[in-house]
Design an enzyme around this catalytic site. Structure first.
Site, PDB file in Angstrom:
ATOM      1  N   GLY A   1       0.766  -1.248   0.000  1.00 16.98           N
ATOM      2  CA  GLY A   1       0.000   0.000   0.000  1.00 16.98           C
ATOM      3  C   GLY A   1       0.790   1.288   0.000  1.00 16.98           C
TER       4      GLY A   1
ATOM      5  N   ASP B   1      -4.942   1.665  11.054  1.00 17.21           N
ATOM      6  CA  ASP B   1      -6.341   1.487  11.463  1.00 17.21           C
ATOM      7  C   ASP B   1      -6.354   1.091  12.943  1.00 17.21           C
ATOM      8  OD1 ASP B   1      -9.057   0.932  11.549  1.00 17.21           O
ATOM      9  OD2 ASP B   1      -8.971  -0.823  10.264  1.00 17.21           O
ATOM     10  N   THR B   2      -6.394  -0.208  13.261  1.00 16.57           N
ATOM     11  CA  THR B   2      -6.356  -0.619  14.670  1.00 16.57           C
ATOM     12  C   THR B   2      -4.993  -0.335  15.299  1.00 16.57           C
ATOM     13  OG1 THR B   2      -5.615  -2.863  14.145  1.00 16.57           O
ATOM     14  CG2 THR B   2      -7.997  -2.499  14.234  1.00 16.57           C
TER      15      THR B   2
HETATM   16  P1  IMP Z   1      -4.210  -2.214  11.241  1.00 15.75           P
HETATM   17  O1  IMP Z   1      -3.258  -3.311  11.617  1.00 15.75           O
HETATM   18  O2  IMP Z   1      -5.599  -2.485  11.739  1.00 15.75           O
HETATM   19  O3  IMP Z   1      -3.731  -0.842  11.655  1.00 15.75           O
HETATM   20  O4  IMP Z   1      -4.371  -2.281   9.679  1.00 15.75           O
HETATM   21  C1  IMP Z   1      -3.488  -1.668   8.835  1.00 15.75           C
HETATM   22  C2  IMP Z   1      -3.531  -2.315   7.461  1.00 15.75           C
HETATM   23  O5  IMP Z   1      -4.853  -2.691   7.056  1.00 15.75           O
HETATM   24  C3  IMP Z   1      -3.047  -1.291   6.464  1.00 15.75           C
HETATM   25  O6  IMP Z   1      -1.653  -1.414   6.255  1.00 15.75           O
HETATM   26  C4  IMP Z   1      -3.844  -1.637   5.228  1.00 15.75           C
HETATM   27  O7  IMP Z   1      -3.140  -2.606   4.465  1.00 15.75           O
HETATM   28  C5  IMP Z   1      -5.116  -2.261   5.735  1.00 15.75           C
HETATM   29  N1  IMP Z   1      -6.221  -1.271   5.758  1.00 15.75           N
HETATM   30  C6  IMP Z   1      -6.844  -0.761   6.852  1.00 15.75           C
HETATM   31  N2  IMP Z   1      -7.796   0.114   6.505  1.00 15.75           N
HETATM   32  C7  IMP Z   1      -7.770   0.191   5.156  1.00 15.75           C
HETATM   33  C8  IMP Z   1      -8.519   0.963   4.201  1.00 15.75           C
HETATM   34  O8  IMP Z   1      -9.415   1.773   4.521  1.00 15.75           O
HETATM   35  N3  IMP Z   1      -8.202   0.772   2.893  1.00 15.75           N
HETATM   36  C9  IMP Z   1      -7.230  -0.088   2.472  1.00 15.75           C
HETATM   37  N4  IMP Z   1      -6.486  -0.822   3.347  1.00 15.75           N
HETATM   38  C10 IMP Z   1      -6.767  -0.696   4.671  1.00 15.75           C
HETATM   39 MG    MG Z   2      -0.820  -2.005   4.390  1.00 15.82          MG
END
Ligand code: IMP
Ligand code: MG
Length: 176
Positions: A43, A102-103
Site C-alpha cells: 500500500g 487502522d487498529t
Molecule cells: P491495522 O493493523 O488495523 O492498523 O491495519 C493496517 C492495514 O490494514 C493497512 O496497512 C492496510 O493494508 C489495511 N487497511 C486498513 N484500513 C484500510 C482501508 O481503509 N483501505 C485499504 N487498506 C486498509
Molecule cells: Mg498495508
C-alpha cells in the site's frame, strides 16, 4: 462480486499538499541525519515514491511486506513477514512509511520487531491515520490525513487488489 461504489474523498492535489507539508517536517527533523525509509508493501509505494522525491536529507529506501491473517476489513494480530528488508538497521534512523493505520496492530507489531535490530531511532509516517478503531496505542509521528472511519482506496491503497492506481483517495460505499 461485491457491489460497491467509490465516492471521492481527497483529491490528488490536496493529497500532494499534505505530503509536501510532511516532507518539510521530515527535512527539518532529520537535517543532520542519514535516514532509512522502510515502506510497508504494497500500500505505501505510491506515497513513498512521492514523499522521497521531496526529501533533501540523505536517504536510503527498503521495503517489507507483511501479511496478516484476518477478515478483509480487520487485522487479526497474527502477522507474518513475506518479504523482509535487505539493508542493515542497527544504528540507523528508521522511518517506517505506511499507507494507513487502522487498529494499529500491524504497525505496533513491526515496530517491536525492528527494535530488536537496535536502530538509533524508529518513527512512523503514515499517509492516513484512521483513528476510530485504534486498539493499540502507537505514536504516529508524521500523518498526512486523519479520517475517523470508512474503507478507502486509491493512491496505493486497495480493495481486493483493485483501485491502487487512482490518483486521489476514494471511499468505498457498499450497497446493502
Ligand atoms: P491495522 O493493523 O488495523 O492498523 O491495519 C493496517 C492495514 O490494514 C493497512 O496497512 C492496510 O493494508 C489495511 N487497511 C486498513 N484500513 C484500510 C482501508 O481503509 N483501505 C485499504 N487498506 C486498509
Ligand atoms: Mg498495508
Amino acid at each position: 462480486m461485491e457491489d460497491y461504489q467509490l465516492t471521492p474523498l481527497i483529491p490528488a492535489k490536496d493529497l500532494h499538499k499534505h505530503v509536501d507539508a510532511v516532507a518539510a517536517r521530515i527535512n527539518l527533523d532529520y537535517a543532520d541525519k542519514n535516514l532509512l525509509l522502510i515502506g510497508i508493501l504494497k500500500g505505501s509505494f505510491v506515497f513513498l515514491a512521492d514523499l522521497m522525491r521531496l526529501l533533501t536529507v540523505p536517504v536510503e529506501i527498503d521495503f517489507v511486506r507483511l501479511a496478516s491473517y484476518g477478515t478483509k476489513s480487520e487485522t487479526s494480530g497474527k502477522i507474518q513477514i513475506t518479504k523482509d528488508i535487505e539493508l542493515p538497521v542497527q544504528g540507523r534512523h528508521v522511518l517506517i512509511v505506511e499507507d494507513i493505520v487502522d487498529t494499529g496492530t500491524t504497525i505496533a507489531w513491526y515496530m517491536e520487531r525492528l527494535r530488536t535490530y537496535q536502530p538509533a531511532s524508529v518513527r512512523v509516517c503514515t499517509l492516513i491515520d484512521k483513528y476510530e478503531r485504534r486498539s493499540v496505542e502507537v505514536p504516529l509521528d508524521y500523518v498526512c490525513v486523519r479520517i475517523e472511519k470508512g474503507f478507502v482506496v486509491g493512491y496505493g491503497l486497495d480493495f481486493s487488489e483493485k483501485h491502487r492506481h487512482l490518483p486521489g483517495i476514494y471511499e468505498v460505499q457498499f450497497n446493502q
